[in-house]
Design a protein around this motif. Structure first.
Motif, short mmCIF file in Angstrom:
data_model
loop_
_atom_site.label_atom_id
_atom_site.label_comp_id
_atom_site.label_asym_id
_atom_site.label_seq_id
_atom_site.Cartn_x
_atom_site.Cartn_y
_atom_site.Cartn_z
N LEU A 1 0.87 -1.17 0.00
CA LEU A 1 0.00 0.00 0.00
C LEU A 1 0.90 1.22 0.00
CD1 LEU A 1 -2.77 -0.87 2.60
CD2 LEU A 1 -3.10 -0.39 0.16
N PRO A 2 0.92 1.98 -1.08
CA PRO A 2 1.81 3.14 -1.15
C PRO A 2 1.55 4.15 -0.05
CG PRO A 2 0.93 2.63 -3.32
CD PRO A 2 0.17 1.80 -2.32
N GLY A 3 2.62 4.79 0.33
CA GLY A 3 2.54 5.90 1.28
C GLY A 3 2.95 7.16 0.54
N ALA A 4 4.04 7.76 0.96
CA ALA A 4 4.52 9.00 0.36
C ALA A 4 5.03 8.80 -1.06
CB ALA A 4 5.61 9.61 1.23
N GLN A 5 5.57 7.59 -1.33
CA GLN A 5 6.17 7.33 -2.65
C GLN A 5 5.70 5.99 -3.19
OE1 GLN A 5 10.39 7.80 -1.45
NE2 GLN A 5 10.40 9.45 -2.96
N VAL A 6 5.79 5.84 -4.50
CA VAL A 6 5.53 4.57 -5.16
C VAL A 6 6.79 4.15 -5.89
CG1 VAL A 6 3.05 4.90 -5.44
CG2 VAL A 6 4.59 5.71 -7.23
N ALA A 7 6.95 2.85 -6.04
CA ALA A 7 8.11 2.31 -6.76
C ALA A 7 7.70 1.99 -8.18
CB ALA A 7 8.61 1.05 -6.07
N GLY A 8 8.62 2.21 -9.11
CA GLY A 8 8.38 1.73 -10.46
C GLY A 8 8.29 0.21 -10.44
N ILE A 9 7.45 -0.34 -11.28
CA ILE A 9 7.27 -1.80 -11.30
C ILE A 9 8.59 -2.51 -11.59
CG2 ILE A 9 6.03 -3.70 -12.39
CD1 ILE A 9 4.34 -1.84 -10.58
N GLY A 10 9.35 -1.99 -12.55
CA GLY A 10 10.66 -2.57 -12.85
C GLY A 10 11.59 -2.47 -11.66
N THR A 11 11.47 -1.40 -10.90
CA THR A 11 12.30 -1.24 -9.71
C THR A 11 12.01 -2.34 -8.70
OG1 THR A 11 12.49 1.15 -10.02
CG2 THR A 11 12.89 0.31 -7.80
N LEU A 12 10.73 -2.66 -8.50
CA LEU A 12 10.38 -3.75 -7.57
C LEU A 12 11.07 -5.04 -7.98
CD1 LEU A 12 6.55 -3.31 -6.92
CD2 LEU A 12 8.43 -2.90 -5.32
N ALA A 13 11.02 -5.34 -9.28
CA ALA A 13 11.65 -6.56 -9.78
C ALA A 13 13.16 -6.53 -9.58
CB ALA A 13 11.32 -6.76 -11.26
N HIS A 14 13.78 -5.39 -9.84
CA HIS A 14 15.24 -5.27 -9.67
C HIS A 14 15.66 -5.38 -8.20
CE1 HIS A 14 16.18 -4.57 -13.81
NE2 HIS A 14 15.44 -3.48 -13.88
N VAL A 15 14.87 -4.79 -7.31
CA VAL A 15 15.20 -4.88 -5.88
C VAL A 15 15.05 -6.32 -5.41
CG1 VAL A 15 14.49 -4.15 -3.56
CG2 VAL A 15 14.70 -2.46 -5.40
N LEU A 16 14.01 -7.00 -5.86
CA LEU A 16 13.85 -8.42 -5.49
C LEU A 16 15.05 -9.22 -5.99
CD1 LEU A 16 12.22 -10.73 -4.27
CD2 LEU A 16 10.93 -10.84 -6.42
N ASP A 17 15.50 -8.96 -7.21
CA ASP A 17 16.70 -9.64 -7.73
C ASP A 17 17.93 -9.33 -6.89
OD1 ASP A 17 15.52 -10.98 -9.82
OD2 ASP A 17 16.08 -9.51 -11.35
N ALA A 18 18.11 -8.06 -6.53
CA ALA A 18 19.28 -7.67 -5.75
C ALA A 18 19.31 -8.37 -4.40
CB ALA A 18 19.31 -6.15 -5.55
N LEU A 19 18.15 -8.56 -3.79
CA LEU A 19 18.09 -9.23 -2.49
C LEU A 19 18.21 -10.75 -2.61
CD1 LEU A 19 15.24 -7.13 -0.85
CD2 LEU A 19 17.70 -7.02 -0.34
N SER A 20 17.77 -11.31 -3.74
CA SER A 20 17.80 -12.77 -3.88
C SER A 20 19.10 -13.28 -4.49
CB SER A 20 16.61 -13.26 -4.70
OG SER A 20 16.63 -12.73 -6.01
N ARG A 21 19.77 -12.50 -5.28
CA ARG A 21 21.02 -12.94 -5.91
C ARG A 21 22.17 -12.79 -4.92
NH1 ARG A 21 20.89 -15.50 -10.97
NH2 ARG A 21 18.88 -15.02 -11.86
N ARG A 22 22.06 -13.54 -3.83
CA ARG A 22 23.03 -13.54 -2.74
C ARG A 22 23.06 -14.94 -2.13
NH1 ARG A 22 21.61 -7.88 0.42
NH2 ARG A 22 21.66 -6.61 -1.46
N LEU A 23 24.02 -15.17 -1.28
CA LEU A 23 24.01 -16.37 -0.45
C LEU A 23 23.10 -16.05 0.73
CD1 LEU A 23 27.75 -17.49 -0.38
CD2 LEU A 23 25.81 -18.81 -1.22
N THR A 24 21.85 -16.46 0.65
CA THR A 24 20.89 -16.05 1.66
C THR A 24 19.76 -17.06 1.79
OG1 THR A 24 19.56 -14.17 2.44
CG2 THR A 24 19.47 -14.65 0.07
N LEU A 25 19.03 -16.94 2.86
CA LEU A 25 17.88 -17.79 3.10
C LEU A 25 16.64 -17.18 2.45
CD1 LEU A 25 18.46 -18.55 6.88
CD2 LEU A 25 18.99 -20.04 4.93
N GLN A 26 15.74 -18.02 2.00
CA GLN A 26 14.50 -17.56 1.40
C GLN A 26 13.73 -16.65 2.34
OE1 GLN A 26 12.08 -20.66 -0.33
NE2 GLN A 26 10.20 -19.50 -0.09
#
Length: 192
Positions: A95-120
């Motif tokens: 639910l947006p507050g003060a700002q909204v993210a570009g849809i592509g940005t959401l996908a890129h941020v998810l990639d940045a967080l998942s393309r690591r040695l990390t737990l789901q």
């Protein structure tokens, strides 16, 4: 900083420890594996996901207050326990507050967080916290549905197993109508 030459030597030594000679189809494998890890599999380690989200955000307008759902976002991550990949799809709802993210940005941020040695579990938790903290989202939810090759290819060998996690933050952390709407939107339809 990734030391590719050292990583390549370590891979070759690993293969030798498994009784393999570094010749024929294994010649150059150390360098290829080091490049794959550095350039793709853990590229998110070098990315500031918060900065990426801020850069791809814009001020919310008067009509930008409804639930945003991005579904079927491809996800690949590397399990830190066995160094094997997990892959599948994610859904991000907020639910947006003060700002909204570009849809592509959401996908890129998810990639940045998942393309690591990390737990789901960590990926979704980090993403929803970023949406609330960096964008002022009133509520955020991330559902990940992944197949872990460590569960499929070894040990338990549970072919077709799917691990699902749901992380929530902001207003979605408490029972409320907005949370019910977000859960309904993410649990129905789509592939994730």
């Amino acid at each position: 900083m990734v030391d590719r030459r050292r990583a390549a030597r370590a891979i070759e030594e690993f293969l030798r420890a498994l009784g393999r000679d570094i010749e024929g189809e294994l010649a150059g494998t150390g360098a290829r594996v080091a490049d794959a890890w550095a350039d793709d599999l853990i590229e998110g380690e070098a990315i500031d996901a918060a900065a990426m989200l801020r850069k791809g955000a814009m001020e919310a307008g008067p009509f930008d207050r409804g639930l945003v759902v991005a579904r079927d976002l491809a996800v690949t991550t590397m399990c830190p326990h066995h160094l094997l990949p997990a892959h599948g799809a994610g859904i991000v709802a907020y639910l947006p507050g003060a700002q909204v993210a570009g849809i592509g940005t959401l996908a890129h941020v998810l990639d940045a967080l998942s393309r690591r040695l990390t737990l789901q579990e960590r990926i979704g938790g980090q993403l929803v916290e970023l949406l609330v903290r960096e964008l002022g989202a009133r509520g955020a939810l991330c559902k990940l549905s992944l197949t872990h090759t460590c569960l499929v290819s070894r040990g338990e060998r549970k072919s077709g197993a799917l691990i699902e996690t749901i992380a929530v933050a902001g207003a979605f952390a408490e029972s409320c109508p907005a949370r019910d709407l977000a859960l309904a939107a993410t649990l129905s339809g789509g592939r994730a």
